[in-house]
Design a protein around this motif. Structure first.
Motif, PDB file in Angstrom:
ATOM      1  N   ILE A 401       0.832  -1.083  -0.087  1.00 33.59           N
ATOM      2  CA  ILE A 401       0.028   0.115  -0.029  1.00 33.59           C
ATOM      3  C   ILE A 401       0.791   1.246  -0.247  1.00 33.59           C
ATOM      4  O   ILE A 401       1.810   1.334   0.730  1.00 33.59           O
ATOM      5  CB  ILE A 401      -0.870  -0.022   1.254  1.00 33.59           C
ATOM      6  CG1 ILE A 401      -1.781  -1.205   1.396  1.00 33.59           C
ATOM      7  CG2 ILE A 401      -1.721   1.224   1.179  1.00 33.59           C
ATOM      8  CD1 ILE A 401      -2.618  -1.303   2.668  1.00 33.59           C
ATOM      9  N   ARG A 402       0.768   2.180  -0.778  1.00 33.76           N
ATOM     10  CA  ARG A 402       1.322   3.222  -0.815  1.00 33.76           C
ATOM     11  C   ARG A 402       0.444   4.628  -0.881  1.00 33.76           C
ATOM     12  O   ARG A 402      -0.332   4.611  -1.518  1.00 33.76           O
ATOM     13  CB  ARG A 402       2.343   3.344  -2.274  1.00 33.76           C
ATOM     14  CG  ARG A 402       3.328   2.409  -2.487  1.00 33.76           C
ATOM     15  CD  ARG A 402       3.686   2.461  -3.867  1.00 33.76           C
ATOM     16  NE  ARG A 402       4.510   1.243  -3.949  1.00 33.76           N
ATOM     17  CZ  ARG A 402       4.857   0.543  -5.238  1.00 33.76           C
ATOM     18  NH1 ARG A 402       4.397   1.193  -6.285  1.00 33.76           N
ATOM     19  NH2 ARG A 402       5.672  -0.733  -5.225  1.00 33.76           N
ATOM     20  N   THR A 403       0.932   5.520  -0.057  1.00 30.83           N
ATOM     21  CA  THR A 403       0.208   6.661   0.047  1.00 30.83           C
ATOM     22  C   THR A 403       0.987   7.831   0.055  1.00 30.83           C
ATOM     23  O   THR A 403       2.265   7.803   0.459  1.00 30.83           O
ATOM     24  CB  THR A 403      -0.568   6.693   1.601  1.00 30.83           C
ATOM     25  OG1 THR A 403       0.265   7.309   2.445  1.00 30.83           O
ATOM     26  CG2 THR A 403      -1.058   5.452   1.875  1.00 30.83           C
ATOM     27  N   TRP A 404       0.351   8.985  -0.450  1.00 34.08           N
ATOM     28  CA  TRP A 404       1.344  10.190  -0.784  1.00 34.08           C
ATOM     29  C   TRP A 404       0.261  11.359  -0.769  1.00 34.08           C
ATOM     30  O   TRP A 404      -1.019  11.455  -1.131  1.00 34.08           O
ATOM     31  CB  TRP A 404       2.091  10.309  -1.827  1.00 34.08           C
ATOM     32  CG  TRP A 404       1.737  10.087  -3.150  1.00 34.08           C
ATOM     33  CD1 TRP A 404       1.781  11.189  -4.030  1.00 34.08           C
ATOM     34  CD2 TRP A 404       1.457   9.052  -3.970  1.00 34.08           C
ATOM     35  NE1 TRP A 404       1.191  10.656  -5.222  1.00 34.08           N
ATOM     36  CE2 TRP A 404       1.007   9.238  -5.095  1.00 34.08           C
ATOM     37  CE3 TRP A 404       1.215   7.642  -3.468  1.00 34.08           C
ATOM     38  CZ2 TRP A 404       0.724   8.665  -6.140  1.00 34.08           C
ATOM     39  CZ3 TRP A 404       0.997   6.677  -4.599  1.00 34.08           C
ATOM     40  CH2 TRP A 404       0.618   7.348  -5.944  1.00 34.08           C
ATOM     41  N   MET A 405       0.687  12.740  -0.565  1.00 33.07           N
ATOM     42  CA  MET A 405       0.212  13.765  -0.760  1.00 33.07           C
ATOM     43  C   MET A 405       0.874  14.717  -1.855  1.00 33.07           C
ATOM     44  O   MET A 405       2.107  14.625  -2.001  1.00 33.07           O
ATOM     45  CB  MET A 405       0.125  14.714   0.236  1.00 33.07           C
ATOM     46  CG  MET A 405      -0.532  14.598   1.484  1.00 33.07           C
ATOM     47  SD  MET A 405      -2.485  14.588   1.018  1.00 33.07           S
ATOM     48  CE  MET A 405      -2.518  16.140   0.389  1.00 33.07           C
ATOM     49  N   GLU A 406       0.083  15.155  -2.651  1.00 33.19           N
ATOM     50  CA  GLU A 406       0.717  16.196  -3.961  1.00 33.19           C
ATOM     51  C   GLU A 406       0.049  17.240  -4.105  1.00 33.19           C
ATOM     52  O   GLU A 406      -1.161  17.324  -3.890  1.00 33.19           O
ATOM     53  CB  GLU A 406       0.799  15.213  -5.244  1.00 33.19           C
ATOM     54  CG  GLU A 406      -0.301  14.680  -5.691  1.00 33.19           C
ATOM     55  CD  GLU A 406      -0.561  13.861  -6.989  1.00 33.19           C
ATOM     56  OE1 GLU A 406       0.588  12.931  -6.962  1.00 33.19           O
ATOM     57  OE2 GLU A 406      -1.281  13.986  -7.614  1.00 33.19           O
ATOM     58  N   THR A 407       0.428  18.434  -4.689  1.00 35.22           N
ATOM     59  CA  THR A 407      -0.180  19.623  -4.978  1.00 35.22           C
ATOM     60  C   THR A 407       0.400  20.418  -6.239  1.00 35.22           C
ATOM     61  O   THR A 407       1.571  20.098  -6.558  1.00 35.22           O
ATOM     62  CB  THR A 407      -0.116  20.514  -3.672  1.00 35.22           C
ATOM     63  OG1 THR A 407      -0.826  21.673  -4.234  1.00 35.22           O
ATOM     64  CG2 THR A 407       1.102  20.828  -3.565  1.00 35.22           C
ATOM     65  N   ASP A 408      -0.434  21.080  -6.917  1.00 31.34           N
ATOM     66  CA  ASP A 408       0.006  21.825  -8.093  1.00 31.34           C
ATOM     67  C   ASP A 408      -0.434  23.248  -7.731  1.00 31.34           C
ATOM     68  O   ASP A 408      -0.322  24.298  -8.582  1.00 31.34           O
ATOM     69  CB  ASP A 408      -0.955  21.493  -9.424  1.00 31.34           C
ATOM     70  CG  ASP A 408      -2.399  21.477  -9.155  1.00 31.34           C
ATOM     71  OD1 ASP A 408      -3.000  22.075  -8.192  1.00 31.34           O
ATOM     72  OD2 ASP A 408      -3.073  21.201  -9.840  1.00 31.34           O
ATOM     73  N   GLY A 409      -0.704  23.621  -6.346  1.00 27.90           N
ATOM     74  CA  GLY A 409      -0.600  24.846  -6.036  1.00 27.90           C
ATOM     75  C   GLY A 409      -2.224  25.123  -5.786  1.00 27.90           C
ATOM     76  O   GLY A 409      -2.490  25.705  -4.762  1.00 27.90           O
ATOM     77  N   ASN A 410      -3.021  24.819  -6.508  1.00 25.95           N
ATOM     78  CA  ASN A 410      -4.507  25.064  -6.274  1.00 25.95           C
ATOM     79  C   ASN A 410      -5.156  23.958  -5.526  1.00 25.95           C
ATOM     80  O   ASN A 410      -6.135  24.089  -4.865  1.00 25.95           O
ATOM     81  CB  ASN A 410      -5.260  25.388  -7.537  1.00 25.95           C
ATOM     82  CG  ASN A 410      -4.812  26.721  -8.328  1.00 25.95           C
ATOM     83  OD1 ASN A 410      -4.493  27.465  -7.788  1.00 25.95           O
ATOM     84  ND2 ASN A 410      -4.497  26.370  -9.792  1.00 25.95           N
TER      85      ASN A 410
END
Ligand SMILES: Nc1ncnc2c1ncn2[C@@H]1O[C@H](COP(=O)(O)OP(=O)(O)OP(=O)(O)O)[C@@H](O)[C@H]1O
Ligand SMILES: [Mg+2]
Length: 500
Positions: A401-410
C-alpha cells in the motif's frame, strides 16, 4: 427560508378580499392607466379644437371687418355705408346684423335696431376699446351675448376719416354659437366613447388577467395535491417561455428534488432495516438455540460469545449510520483549520503499521513536502482511516500500500494506492453508495458504509474523490481538496508515485 412580509392590518381591514386579488390589481392598474391616458387625450383634444376654432373665428371676423370697411365712406354728416347693387345691399345687411360705428368719443352713429345688441353701443365700452386700440395698435376682441343666435364675438378697430381728420370706431360681431356647438358635440361624443372604452377595456383586462393567472391556479391546485406519495408531480408547461412557464419550471424542479430526497430517505430506511435485521435475526437464532439445546456451560458461553459478536457488529452499524446521517444532513460541523496534510497522513500511516505488518503488507508513505489545506482534522482523519482500512482489508498478504500527498498549488491530492484484488469496472460506479459491497465469495466483514461516509465528508470540504481500479492489480483512490497557499520554499511538487 424567508418569511413573507406581514400584511398591513389596516389594509386588510379596508380592502375586501376580492379587491386584494392579483387579478383585480392587474386589471385595475391597467384600466387606471388607460383612463388617465384617455382623459389626457380628451382634454388635449378639446384644447386643440378650441384653439383652432378661435383662430378661425378671428380670421373670419377680420375678413368681415375688412368687407364692412370696404362699404364705409365718410361725408360731412359722418359715416355712410354705400351699396352699388343688390348684391352689395345683401352683403351689407349680413355684415350689419351685429355692428356699431361710433365716434371715438363714444357717441354711437350707427348700430342695429335690435335691443339685444345694446351691449355693442355701450359708450363706456367703446371708449375703453378706443383707448386700448390706440395703445396697442391692434384690433380688440370681446364676447357679447347678443340675440338668440349668440354669443357673438366682436372685433373692433379705428377707421380714420382723413378728410375731416376724425377717427371712427367700427365693430362687427359674428355668432360663435356654431363653434361652441362643435366643441359641445366633441365633448359629448368623447364622453360616450370614454364610457364605451372603459366598459370594453374593463371586460378585456379582467378576462386577459384571469387567463394569464389561470396557470397560477393550476400551480396552486398541484401544490395542494402534493403528498408524500405523489412527489415529483409535474405541471405541463405552456411553451410560452414567460414568467409563468419559468415558475412552473421551478416548481417542477423543486418537486423533482423533493422526490429525489424522499426516495433517498426511503431507500436509506429500507437499507437500514435490512442491515439491522440480519444480525438481529442471527442473535435471536443463536440465543434460541442456546436456550433450547445447550446442555452445559460451554455451549451456553459459545452461544453468548457469538451473539455478542453480532451485537458488536450491530452497535458498529448504528454508530456508523448515525455518523453518516449526521454528515449527510450537515449536522457534523466542518471546522476548518490550516493543516499540513503530509504530516497528518504520516501520523495515521504509522498507526496502521502494526496491522499492515501483521497482514504482511508493506505500507509506505511518501510526500515530497508539506501540503497545506483548510480542513476539519477529525473528519479528514476519518477519510484517511477508511481508505487505509479498505486498502488493508482488500489487499492480500505479500502486497503493498502506498500513500502520498501532492499539490499543483491550487489543488491538493491525497492518494491511497494498493496492490489488492481491485474492483471490477461494473461495480465501480456503486462503491460510494450506502451498504454497497462488491460481492465476494470470501467476504471481509464490512458494512458497506465506509466509502459513503468518505464521499460525504469530501463533498462537505468542496472536494471530490476518484477511483481507478484494475481487478487483480489493485486500486488507487485520489481525494482532491482546494489547497491553501503553500510556503514559498522549499518547492512542493510531488506529482508522481514513489518508486518503492
Ligand atoms: N481498496 C479497495 N480494494 C478493493 N475493493 C475495495 C477497496 N475499497 C473499497 N472496496 C470495495 O468497495 C466496497 C465499499 O467499500 P466501503 O468502505 O464503503 O465498505 P466496506 O469496506 O465493505 O465496509 P465498511 O463500512 O466497514 O467500510 C467494499 O465492500 C469493497 O468491495
Ligand atoms: Mg470500508
Amino acid at each position: 427560508m424567508t418569511e413573507p412580509a406581514p400584511e398591513n392590518p389596516l389594509r386588510r381591514l379596508l380592502l375586501p378580499p376580492f379587491v386584494r386579488t392579483l387579478r383585480f390589481r392587474l386589471a385595475s392598474t391597467f384600466l387606471g392607466l388607460l383612463l388617465i391616458i384617455l382623459l389626457v387625450v380628451g382634454l388635449g383634444g378639446t384644447a386643440i379644437i378650441r384653439s383652432v376654432l378661435e383662430t378661425r373665428s378671428e380670421f373670419t371676423l377680420r375678413e368681415e371687418l375688412a368687407a364692412l370697411k370696404g362699404y364705409l365712406h365718410f361725408d360731412k354728416d359722418g359715416p355712410i355705408l354705400s351699396a352699388e347693387d343688390d348684391d352689395d345691399r345683401v352683403e351689407i345687411k349680413r355684415l350689419t346684423h351685429a355692428y356699431v360705428i361710433a365716434e371715438a368719443s363714444g357717441r354711437v352713429r350707427r348700430s342695429p335696431e335690435d335691443k339685444a345688441f345694446d351691449a355693442l353701443a355701450d359708450s363706456n365700452q367703446i371708449r375703453a376699446d378706443v383707448e386700448q386700440i390706440r395703445l396697442t395698435k391692434e384690433n380688440t376682441f370681446r364676447l357679447i351675448q347678443g340675440d338668440e343666435d349668440g354669443p357673438y364675438q366682436v372685433i373692433a378697430t379705428l377707421e380714420p376719416d382723413a378728410e375731416r381728420r376724425r377717427e371712427y370706431y367700427v365693430a362687427v360681431g359674428r355668432s360663435v354659437a356654431p363653434d361652441l356647438d362643435v366643441l359641445k358635440k366633441f365633448r359629448r361624443d368623447y364622453l360616450v366613447f370614454l364610457a364605451i372604452a372603459t366598459i370594453l377595456s374593463s371586460l378585456a383586462t379582467w378576462y386577459s388577467a384571469g387567463r394569464a393567472l389561470r396557470t397560477l391556479h393550476f400551480v396552486e391546485q398541484a401544490a395542494k395535491g402534493i403528498t408524500g406519495t405523489n412527489l415529483g408531480l409535474s405541471i405541463p408547461q405552456r411553451g410560452a417561455n414567460d414568467e409563468l412557464d419559468r415558475l412552473i419550471g421551478s416548481f417542477n424542479e423543486m418537486s423533482r428534488r423533493l422526490k429525489a430526497s424522499f426516495d433517498q430517505i426511503r431507500q436509506f430506511s429500507t437499507d437500514v432495516s435490512h442491515e439491522l435485521r440480519t444480525p438481529l435475526t442471527a442473535i435471536q437464532g443463536q440465543l434460541e438455540v442456546a436456550l433450547f439445546t445447550a446442555r452445559n456451560m460451554d455451549q451456553l458461553r459459545e452461544a453468548i460469545e457469538n451473539a455478542l459478536q453480532d451485537v458488536e457488529r450491530l452497535s458498529n452499524l448504528v454508530r456508523a449510520l448515525l455518523l453518516l446521517s449526521q454528515s449527510e444532513s450537515g449536522q457534523l460541523p466542518v471546522i476548518k483549520t490550516r493543516l499540513d496534510m503530509s504530516e497528518l497522513l504520516a501520523d495515521l500511516v504509522e498507526q496502521f503499521q502494526i496491522p499492515a505488518d501483521a497482514g504482511q503488507i508493506s505500507l509506505t508513505q511518501h510526500s515530497a513536502g508539506p501540503v497545506y489545506c483548510g480542513v476539519d482534522r477529525t473528519q479528514i482523519e476519518r477519510v484517511i482511516n477508511n481508505l487505509l482500512s479498505n486498502a488493508l482489508k482488500y489487499t492480500p498478504a505479500g502486497g503493498w500500500i502506498r500513500t502520498w500527498m501532492e499539490t499543483d498549488g491550487n489543488t491538493a491530492r491525497l492518494v491511497v494506492q494498493d496492490s489488492g484484488h481491485g474492483i471490477p469496472a461494473s461495480h465501480l460506479p456503486y462503491i460510494f453508495d450506502r451498504f454497497y459491497r462488491v460481492p465476494d465469495p470470501n467476504p471481509e466483514k464490512g458494512l458497506g458504509l465506509g466509502l459513503s461516509f468518505v464521499s460525504s465528508i469530501v463533498r462537505a470540504h468542496e472536494g471530490h474523490i476518484e477511483v481507478e481500479s484494475t481487478p487483480g492489480a489493485g486500486s488507487k483512490f485520489t481525494v482532491s481538496f482546494p489547497a491553501e497557499p503553500q510556503p514559498a520554499a522549499p518547492p512542493l511538487v510531488g506529482s508522481s508515485a514513489p518508486s518503492s
